[in-house]
Design an enzyme around this catalytic site. Structure first.
Site, PDB file in Angstrom:
ATOM      1  N   ILE A   7       0.813  -1.162   0.330  1.00  0.00           N
ATOM      2  CA  ILE A   7      -0.047  -0.322   0.290  1.00  0.00           C
ATOM      3  C   ILE A   7       0.797   0.999   0.322  1.00  0.00           C
ATOM      4  O   ILE A   7       1.352   1.155   1.055  1.00  0.00           O
ATOM      5  CB  ILE A   7      -0.625  -0.078   0.610  1.00  0.00           C
ATOM      6  CG1 ILE A   7      -1.807  -1.279   1.262  1.00  0.00           C
ATOM      7  CG2 ILE A   7      -2.437   0.913   1.224  1.00  0.00           C
ATOM      8  CD1 ILE A   7      -2.515  -1.576   2.803  1.00  0.00           C
ATOM      9  N   GLY A   8       1.067   1.414  -1.615  1.00  0.00           N
ATOM     10  CA  GLY A   8       1.763   3.584  -1.107  1.00  0.00           C
ATOM     11  C   GLY A   8       1.066   4.049  -1.455  1.00  0.00           C
ATOM     12  O   GLY A   8      -0.032   4.358  -1.622  1.00  0.00           O
ATOM     13  N   ASN A   9       1.379   5.755  -1.140  1.00  0.00           N
ATOM     14  CA  ASN A   9       0.786   7.138  -0.930  1.00  0.00           C
ATOM     15  C   ASN A   9      -0.229   6.615  -2.588  1.00  0.00           C
ATOM     16  O   ASN A   9      -0.981   7.040  -2.270  1.00  0.00           O
ATOM     17  CB  ASN A   9       1.418   8.039  -0.924  1.00  0.00           C
ATOM     18  CG  ASN A   9       1.844   8.185   0.466  1.00  0.00           C
ATOM     19  OD1 ASN A   9       1.389   8.052   1.446  1.00  0.00           O
ATOM     20  ND2 ASN A   9       3.128   7.667   0.679  1.00  0.00           N
ATOM     21  N   ASN A  11      -0.230   4.006  -5.771  1.00  0.00           N
ATOM     22  CA  ASN A  11      -0.959   3.161  -5.792  1.00  0.00           C
ATOM     23  C   ASN A  11      -0.373   1.657  -5.127  1.00  0.00           C
ATOM     24  O   ASN A  11       0.293   1.508  -4.045  1.00  0.00           O
ATOM     25  CB  ASN A  11       0.322   2.301  -6.652  1.00  0.00           C
ATOM     26  CG  ASN A  11       0.081   3.752  -7.750  1.00  0.00           C
ATOM     27  OD1 ASN A  11       0.948   3.635  -8.357  1.00  0.00           O
ATOM     28  ND2 ASN A  11      -1.226   3.293  -8.675  1.00  0.00           N
ATOM     29  N   ALA A 108       7.790   0.985   6.391  1.00  0.00           N
ATOM     30  CA  ALA A 108       7.818  -0.548   5.504  1.00  0.00           C
ATOM     31  C   ALA A 108       8.244  -0.945   3.952  1.00  0.00           C
ATOM     32  O   ALA A 108       8.496  -2.156   4.178  1.00  0.00           O
ATOM     33  CB  ALA A 108       6.112  -0.939   5.633  1.00  0.00           C
ATOM     34  N   ASP A 109       7.769   0.132   2.839  1.00  0.00           N
ATOM     35  CA  ASP A 109       8.329  -0.259   2.410  1.00  0.00           C
ATOM     36  C   ASP A 109       9.905  -0.657   1.578  1.00  0.00           C
ATOM     37  O   ASP A 109      10.627  -1.201   1.416  1.00  0.00           O
ATOM     38  CB  ASP A 109       7.659   0.680   1.402  1.00  0.00           C
ATOM     39  CG  ASP A 109       7.851   1.936   1.304  1.00  0.00           C
ATOM     40  OD1 ASP A 109       8.548   2.660   2.372  1.00  0.00           O
ATOM     41  OD2 ASP A 109       8.308   2.650   0.611  1.00  0.00           O
ATOM     42  N   ASP A 129      13.971   3.956  -5.110  1.00  0.00           N
ATOM     43  CA  ASP A 129      12.347   4.020  -5.300  1.00  0.00           C
ATOM     44  C   ASP A 129      11.909   4.693  -5.779  1.00  0.00           C
ATOM     45  O   ASP A 129      11.658   6.131  -5.223  1.00  0.00           O
ATOM     46  CB  ASP A 129      12.494   2.994  -3.798  1.00  0.00           C
ATOM     47  CG  ASP A 129      10.444   2.288  -4.216  1.00  0.00           C
ATOM     48  OD1 ASP A 129      10.035   2.900  -5.240  1.00  0.00           O
ATOM     49  OD2 ASP A 129      10.056   1.864  -3.010  1.00  0.00           O
ATOM     50  N   THR A 132       5.811   7.900  -4.695  1.00  0.00           N
ATOM     51  CA  THR A 132       5.449   9.080  -4.126  1.00  0.00           C
ATOM     52  C   THR A 132       6.093  10.458  -3.800  1.00  0.00           C
ATOM     53  O   THR A 132       6.332  10.987  -3.986  1.00  0.00           O
ATOM     54  CB  THR A 132       4.510   9.075  -3.262  1.00  0.00           C
ATOM     55  OG1 THR A 132       2.893   8.496  -3.805  1.00  0.00           O
ATOM     56  CG2 THR A 132       3.609  10.616  -3.027  1.00  0.00           C
TER      57      THR A 132
END
Length: 255
Positions: A7-9, A11, A108-109, A129, A132
């Site tokens: 779960i990203g900001n 996507n 976490a990412d 990476d 966002t």
């Protein structure tokens, strides 16, 4: 099968694994207002299109940088898939040695990316990476996570120009043919794309100096990695599935 959810900001990325094999992956827009049922229906439809049933899923792992959505996705997994997901966070076995002042501050990412990179590549290395925010994560020769840098992402930078400069338009993130733009759109694209590539090169160069590691593998991931990687020779490899691979590895380590 196992479902990995990042779960990203901007996507939400989902991956369906059978053991080590990534069978399918999907990318959704992150909608903070969506409900448990809305996500359940959406993901159910994606699964159906790939001939997968919720009953096929034996386990779920989730990493998130959007706290309000964690409980929504957890409840969706319990209600529709019938599984209580594993969450990447304090108490989970990652195998990662964090040399951060406060390990709980590491997203976490970033943890997941570092785990995958150590597993798949030779250390020392840097993971960039392009999300966002763009993050630089540094791992030394002993596979220790040292920390890194965080800068505004490409989309954030572009939107800031549009919102704060009255006469500048909203543009698409495309590589222009030349660095000298002959119109406003091309000039903005040149500044953003080539300027961002230069920023990446500068930060990577400083990281190499600080780590005293002139031979340092640089791995790029994230939705905009390919766009920037083509404009700089400091990136050695683009791995768009790095985060999902990290989730799979962590899931296996916790079984």
């Amino acid at each position: 099968m196992m479902l990995a959810v990042d779960i990203g900001n901007t996507n939400i990325v989902l991956g369906i694994y059978r053991k080590r094999e990534l069978l399918h992956h999907f990318r959704l827009s992150t909608a903070r207002q969506s409900t448990v049922d809305e996500y359940g229906v959406l993901i159910h439809n994606l699964f159906q299109m790939s001939n997968i049933s919720f009953k096929d899923v034996e386990g779920v792992i989730i990493s998130s940088v959007v706290p309000p959505l964690v409980q929504v996705i957890v409840e969706m997994c319990v209600k529709y898939i019938g599984k209580d997901p594993l969450l990447v966070g304090p108490g989970i076995k990652t195998g990662l040695n964090l040399r951060y002042e406060n390990p709980r501050e590491v997203g976490a990412d970033r943890i997941v990316n570092a785990v995958a990179a150590i597993e798949e590549y030779k250390c020392p290395l840097v993971v960039v990476d392009f999300g966002t925010a763009t993050t630089f994560d540094c791992i030394d020769a002993g596979a220790n996570y040292l920390g890194g840098a965080i800068v505004p992402g490409l989309v954030i930078s572009t939107e800031a120009l549009y919102q704060r400069a009255s006469k500048l338009p909203r543009i698409e993130l495309e590589k222009p043919k030349k660095v000298i733009g002959r119109n406003t759109v091309h000039a903005m694209q040149a500044g953003i794309i080539f300027g961002y590539a230069g920023q990446v090169e500068g930060i990577v160069r400083r990281i190499k100096q600080e780590m005293n590691a002139p031979v340092l593998k640089v791995i790029a991931t994230g939705g905009l990695a390919t766009l920037i990687a083509g404009e700089t020779d400091c990136i050695d490899e683009v791995n768009p599935m790095l985060t999902l691979e990290g989730l799979r590895i962590i899931y296996d380590r916790n079984q």
